[in-house]
Write an enzyme that holds these catalytic residues in place. Structure first.
Site, PDB file in Angstrom:
ATOM      1  N   GLN A  32       0.841  -1.203   0.000  1.00  0.00           N
ATOM      2  CA  GLN A  32       0.000   0.000   0.000  1.00  0.00           C
ATOM      3  C   GLN A  32       0.875   1.251   0.000  1.00  0.00           C
ATOM      4  O   GLN A  32       1.654   1.497   0.930  1.00  0.00           O
ATOM      5  CB  GLN A  32      -0.946   0.020   1.212  1.00  0.00           C
ATOM      6  CG  GLN A  32      -2.077   1.017   0.961  1.00  0.00           C
ATOM      7  CD  GLN A  32      -2.826   1.421   2.187  1.00  0.00           C
ATOM      8  OE1 GLN A  32      -2.233   1.731   3.219  1.00  0.00           O
ATOM      9  NE2 GLN A  32      -4.137   1.440   2.103  1.00  0.00           N
ATOM     10  N   ARG A  61      -7.680   2.317  -2.832  1.00  0.00           N
ATOM     11  CA  ARG A  61      -8.525   2.316  -1.627  1.00  0.00           C
ATOM     12  C   ARG A  61      -9.179   3.688  -1.450  1.00  0.00           C
ATOM     13  O   ARG A  61      -8.509   4.719  -1.541  1.00  0.00           O
ATOM     14  CB  ARG A  61      -7.702   1.998  -0.378  1.00  0.00           C
ATOM     15  CG  ARG A  61      -8.579   1.687   0.829  1.00  0.00           C
ATOM     16  CD  ARG A  61      -7.763   1.287   2.025  1.00  0.00           C
ATOM     17  NE  ARG A  61      -8.536   0.420   2.913  1.00  0.00           N
ATOM     18  CZ  ARG A  61      -8.422   0.419   4.232  1.00  0.00           C
ATOM     19  NH1 ARG A  61      -7.570   1.219   4.833  1.00  0.00           N
ATOM     20  NH2 ARG A  61      -9.147  -0.395   4.978  1.00  0.00           N
ATOM     21  N   TYR A 103      -5.757  11.191   3.867  1.00  0.00           N
ATOM     22  CA  TYR A 103      -4.351  11.476   3.567  1.00  0.00           C
ATOM     23  C   TYR A 103      -4.260  12.218   2.226  1.00  0.00           C
ATOM     24  O   TYR A 103      -5.280  12.634   1.667  1.00  0.00           O
ATOM     25  CB  TYR A 103      -3.534  10.170   3.603  1.00  0.00           C
ATOM     26  CG  TYR A 103      -3.530   9.573   4.992  1.00  0.00           C
ATOM     27  CD1 TYR A 103      -2.956  10.279   6.058  1.00  0.00           C
ATOM     28  CD2 TYR A 103      -4.141   8.355   5.267  1.00  0.00           C
ATOM     29  CE1 TYR A 103      -2.975   9.765   7.360  1.00  0.00           C
ATOM     30  CE2 TYR A 103      -4.165   7.842   6.555  1.00  0.00           C
ATOM     31  CZ  TYR A 103      -3.581   8.552   7.600  1.00  0.00           C
ATOM     32  OH  TYR A 103      -3.605   8.060   8.877  1.00  0.00           O
ATOM     33  N   GLY A 152      -9.521  -6.290   9.347  1.00  0.00           N
ATOM     34  CA  GLY A 152      -8.390  -5.604   9.954  1.00  0.00           C
ATOM     35  C   GLY A 152      -8.072  -6.159  11.327  1.00  0.00           C
ATOM     36  O   GLY A 152      -7.312  -7.115  11.463  1.00  0.00           O
ATOM     37  N   ARG A 153      -8.704  -5.579  12.352  1.00  0.00           N
ATOM     38  CA  ARG A 153      -8.389  -5.969  13.734  1.00  0.00           C
ATOM     39  C   ARG A 153      -8.423  -7.484  13.974  1.00  0.00           C
ATOM     40  O   ARG A 153      -7.544  -8.007  14.670  1.00  0.00           O
ATOM     41  CB  ARG A 153      -9.297  -5.244  14.726  1.00  0.00           C
ATOM     42  CG  ARG A 153      -8.744  -3.867  15.066  1.00  0.00           C
ATOM     43  CD  ARG A 153      -9.797  -2.956  15.624  1.00  0.00           C
ATOM     44  NE  ARG A 153     -10.713  -2.560  14.567  1.00  0.00           N
ATOM     45  CZ  ARG A 153     -11.849  -1.894  14.758  1.00  0.00           C
ATOM     46  NH1 ARG A 153     -12.242  -1.592  15.966  1.00  0.00           N
ATOM     47  NH2 ARG A 153     -12.603  -1.558  13.738  1.00  0.00           N
TER      48      ARG A 153
END
Ligand code: 8OZ
Length: 365
Positions: free
Chosen positions: A103, A232, A185, A323-324
């Site tokens: 990424q 993404r 971002y 994810g987590r």
């Protein structure tokens, strides 16, 4: 029925040029365990190897340049040292039968003078300070510094940084790259009219605001081939410090999805709201976004087993990124297959530190 037509979370699939063993992706997870120079240690090799049964690993967000760095101890991909360290990771994942994409990350305004070369200001489409916090080398948190607006003539230089990073990722043995255009971002700062007040060809209309992200996707596609590039997006994510949304998320992101859809990319990866119970997640039509894009779609954010099974069975998504749960369940795919109990992750070891909470979560016995 071919594997590509079976809507089964555990069946193989081809996304672009990448053949994945199942429809479960490991979401990009910032773990902040690289060294000060953004070079991974052998611990990262072990961490990713343990999780290689994911159909696709999306690496943690990886800095394309010193300027693009906003958090201490995050990995980078622009020097031979970065490449050599990542090569160990990709070799380990491939030996274990997995696939991994890198990424590519530039934080834009989400940075701090102490992380920038010569203490310079972070860069952004416009000089608007972010409200979030950044994690510094001193192991403390601070507000992001006031950014300076990029000059039009500087934008091609950042494009060159993306290209260098994409070439480094190729050399490091990844299976592809994911352009991080999410979570407020740099690229998303260009997309949203809340963070982009430019008056040149990179600001104003939707066409202008998506110009730079689109140029980045096209530039890295020239290096990798579009069918090994993913993107993404997070149309309704405010990130930690409440970055305002675009004034028309559906129109803006739908237009961007349509433009990138024409390039023949490997996939579009969407953060579908901050939690699944988020009211804004209900308001945004991700099916319409997927349709505008027209290719493989990876859904993300707080999916559980049943939601993932349903999302793939119904055609809502081609893959689901967890994810987590991947932090604390290295063998997540097997556990989901068996409907086995999942271990809860320890939040205290999400970012920074060593093996604890990183490589010491056990597999099922
Ligand atoms: C958590 C902490 C720091 C960075 C993102 C790269 O949100 C991140 C990130 C997540 O995309």
């Amino acid at each position: 029925m071919s594997d590509n037509q079976r809507s089964d979370l555990f069946a193989p699939l081809t996304i672009g040029a990448i053949k994945v063993a199942n429809r479960i992706a490991m979401a990009p997870l910032t773990r902040s365990r690289a060294n000060m120079d953004g070079v991974h240690t052998p611990l990262a090799v072990e961490y990713y190897r343990q999780r290689a049964s994911a159909g696709l690993i999306i690496s943690e967000a990886t800095n394309i340049s010193r300027q693009g760095r906003g958090y201490a101890f995050t990995p980078s991909i622009y020097t031979p040292e970065h490449v050599a360290a990542w090569r160990q990771v990709t070799d380990a994942v491939h030996e274990a039968g997995g696939k991994i994409v890198c990424q590519l990350w530039h934080v834009g305004r989400m940075s701090h003078v102490s992380l920038q070369e010569n203490g310079g200001a972070p860069v952004a489409p416009s000089a608007i300070q972010a409200g979030e916090v950044v994690f510094l080398e001193s192991q403390t948190l601070d507000a992001p510094s006031m950014p300076r607006a990029l000059g039009t003539e500087e934008i091609p230089l950042i494009l060159e940084d993306y290209k260098r990073a994409a070439r480094c990722a190729l050399e490091a043995g990844f299976d592809g790259v994911e352009v991080h255009s999410a979570n407020c971002y740099l690229l998303e700062q260009f997309i949203r009219d809340s963070t982009n007040l430019r008056t040149d060809q990179y600001g104003g209309s939707v066409e202008n605001r998506i110009r730079f992200p689109l140029e980045v996707v096209q530039a890295v596609s020239e290096i990798w081939g579009a069918d090994r590039v993913g993107v993404r997006l997070s149309p309704i994510t405010r990130a930690v410090g409440d970055t305002p949304l675009d004034s028309d998320p559906q129109g803006t992101y739908g237009y961007f999805a349509k433009q990138v859809g024409r390039l023949g990319l490997a996939y579009l990866h969407c953060v579908e709201g901050q939690t699944q119970s988020d009211n804004e997640a209900d308001a945004f039509d991700f099916k319409a976004l997927h349709a505008a894009y027209g290719g493989r779609y990876i859904a993300n954010n707080s999916y559980d087993r049943q939601m993932a099974l349903d999302a793939v069975a119904s055609g809502h998504a081609d893959m689901v990124a967890f994810g987590r749960p991947f932090i604390s369940n290295p063998d997540l795919v097997e556990r989901l297959k068996l409907d086995a109990r999942l271990t809860e992750p320890d939040r205290n070891t999400f970012y920074g530190g060593g093996a604890a909470g990183y490589t010491d979560y056990p597999t099922r016995t």
